[in-house]
Scaffold this motif. Structure first.
Motif, PDB file in Angstrom:
ATOM      1  N   GLN A  87      -1.259  -1.194   9.216  1.00 41.51           N
ATOM      2  CA  GLN A  87      -1.212   0.724   9.563  1.00 41.51           C
ATOM      3  C   GLN A  87      -1.359   1.355   8.174  1.00 41.51           C
ATOM      4  O   GLN A  87      -1.423   0.896   7.001  1.00 41.51           O
ATOM      5  CB  GLN A  87       0.975   1.122   8.587  1.00 41.51           C
ATOM      6  CG  GLN A  87       1.389   0.370  10.207  1.00 41.51           C
ATOM      7  CD  GLN A  87       1.491   0.929  11.874  1.00 41.51           C
ATOM      8  OE1 GLN A  87       1.143   2.543  11.990  1.00 41.51           O
ATOM      9  NE2 GLN A  87       0.430   0.289  12.970  1.00 41.51           N
ATOM     10  N   THR A  88      -2.070   2.641   8.151  1.00 31.80           N
ATOM     11  CA  THR A  88      -2.505   3.478   7.215  1.00 31.80           C
ATOM     12  C   THR A  88      -1.863   4.460   8.006  1.00 31.80           C
ATOM     13  O   THR A  88      -1.294   5.177   9.188  1.00 31.80           O
ATOM     14  CB  THR A  88      -3.871   3.516   7.510  1.00 31.80           C
ATOM     15  OG1 THR A  88      -4.216   3.942   6.739  1.00 31.80           O
ATOM     16  CG2 THR A  88      -4.429   4.576   8.943  1.00 31.80           C
ATOM     17  N   LYS A  91       3.945   8.545   5.759  1.00 29.40           N
ATOM     18  CA  LYS A  91       5.617   9.051   7.036  1.00 29.40           C
ATOM     19  C   LYS A  91       4.874   9.187   8.102  1.00 29.40           C
ATOM     20  O   LYS A  91       5.041   9.727   9.245  1.00 29.40           O
ATOM     21  CB  LYS A  91       6.187   9.091   6.753  1.00 29.40           C
ATOM     22  CG  LYS A  91       7.051   8.428   5.127  1.00 29.40           C
ATOM     23  CD  LYS A  91       8.299   8.652   4.391  1.00 29.40           C
ATOM     24  CE  LYS A  91       9.110   7.887   3.460  1.00 29.40           C
ATOM     25  NZ  LYS A  91       9.862   7.951   2.662  1.00 29.40           N
ATOM     26  N   ARG A  94       1.382   8.431  10.882  1.00 26.28           N
ATOM     27  CA  ARG A  94       1.208   6.564  10.486  1.00 26.28           C
ATOM     28  C   ARG A  94       0.582   6.175  11.693  1.00 26.28           C
ATOM     29  O   ARG A  94       1.017   6.050  12.961  1.00 26.28           O
ATOM     30  CB  ARG A  94       2.655   6.273  10.350  1.00 26.28           C
ATOM     31  CG  ARG A  94       2.156   5.060   9.812  1.00 26.28           C
ATOM     32  CD  ARG A  94       3.471   4.573   8.937  1.00 26.28           C
ATOM     33  NE  ARG A  94       3.495   3.598   8.290  1.00 26.28           N
ATOM     34  CZ  ARG A  94       2.872   2.419   7.261  1.00 26.28           C
ATOM     35  NH1 ARG A  94       2.686   2.990   6.373  1.00 26.28           N
ATOM     36  NH2 ARG A  94       2.888   1.467   6.701  1.00 26.28           N
ATOM     37  N   LYS A  97      -4.778   0.642  11.114  1.00 24.18           N
ATOM     38  CA  LYS A  97      -5.697   0.729  10.272  1.00 24.18           C
ATOM     39  C   LYS A  97      -6.552   0.061  10.850  1.00 24.18           C
ATOM     40  O   LYS A  97      -8.007   0.815  10.736  1.00 24.18           O
ATOM     41  CB  LYS A  97      -4.837  -0.190   9.809  1.00 24.18           C
ATOM     42  CG  LYS A  97      -6.466   0.199   8.520  1.00 24.18           C
ATOM     43  CD  LYS A  97      -5.822  -0.795   6.386  1.00 24.18           C
ATOM     44  CE  LYS A  97      -6.788  -0.753   5.850  1.00 24.18           C
ATOM     45  NZ  LYS A  97      -6.302  -1.251   3.912  1.00 24.18           N
TER      46      LYS A  97
END
Length: 165
Positions: A87-88, A91, A94, A97
């Motif tokens: 993930q990228t 909060k 999100r 990625k």
């Protein structure tokens, strides 16, 4: 392994479908994620677009090439499931990625370039996010779903600059 002449380039015959059906001309389609989840990725460079001279190009420095090779080496240690789960963002924003992007979401220059490369029958491309703006774009082969064929190095996020990338 023999070679097949394709326009100006020699393409390994293993990258060209043996029997044409409704599959991409240069490879046999985009992989279904479930087929490759537990496999480790492999890389093939037969489709690198080293001739493109536009908003992005494959003209990279030695330092950048080392960065790309180190990144791909890191990815080889993971399974495709682990790669897709990365993930990228923070909060609030999100998201994945590394992911597949529909061909229609790419900029017009990228879509036109896919036509020139005879890769326009891929419904989607896979992109690795290697930095804040940097992306490595390519396609996944369905006849060996774990193989990623890089096409473009996009250091300035120009191939698909939209919010969904």
């Amino acid at each position: 392994m023999g070679n097949v002449k394709n326009n100006r380039k020699q393409v390994p015959s293993a990258a060209v479908p043996a029997e044409p059906s409704r599959v991409p001309r240069r490879l046999q389609g985009v992989a279904v994620p479930g087929q490759m989840d537990e496999q480790h990725p492999m890389w093939r460079t037969a489709l690198l677009d080293r001739d493109h001279d536009g908003a992005w190009s494959w003209k990279i420095t030695d330092v950048t090439l080392v960065k790309i090779v180190e990144f791909l080496s890191e990815m080889e240690r993971l399974t495709w499931r682990e790669i897709r789960q990365q993930q990228t963002g923070g909060k609030r924003r999100r998201g994945p990625k590394h992911k597949s992007i529909p061909r229609g979401h790419l900029c017009k220059e990228a879509q036109d370039r896919l036509v020139a490369l005879q890769l326009d029958d891929f419904d989607e491309l896979f992109r690795f996010r290697t930095g804040n703006m940097e992306r490595l774009w390519g396609v996944l082969s369905s006849d060996s779903p774990r193989i990623f064929y890089p096409i473009w190095w996009d250091p300035d996020h120009k191939v698909c600059p939209g919010k969904d990338d």
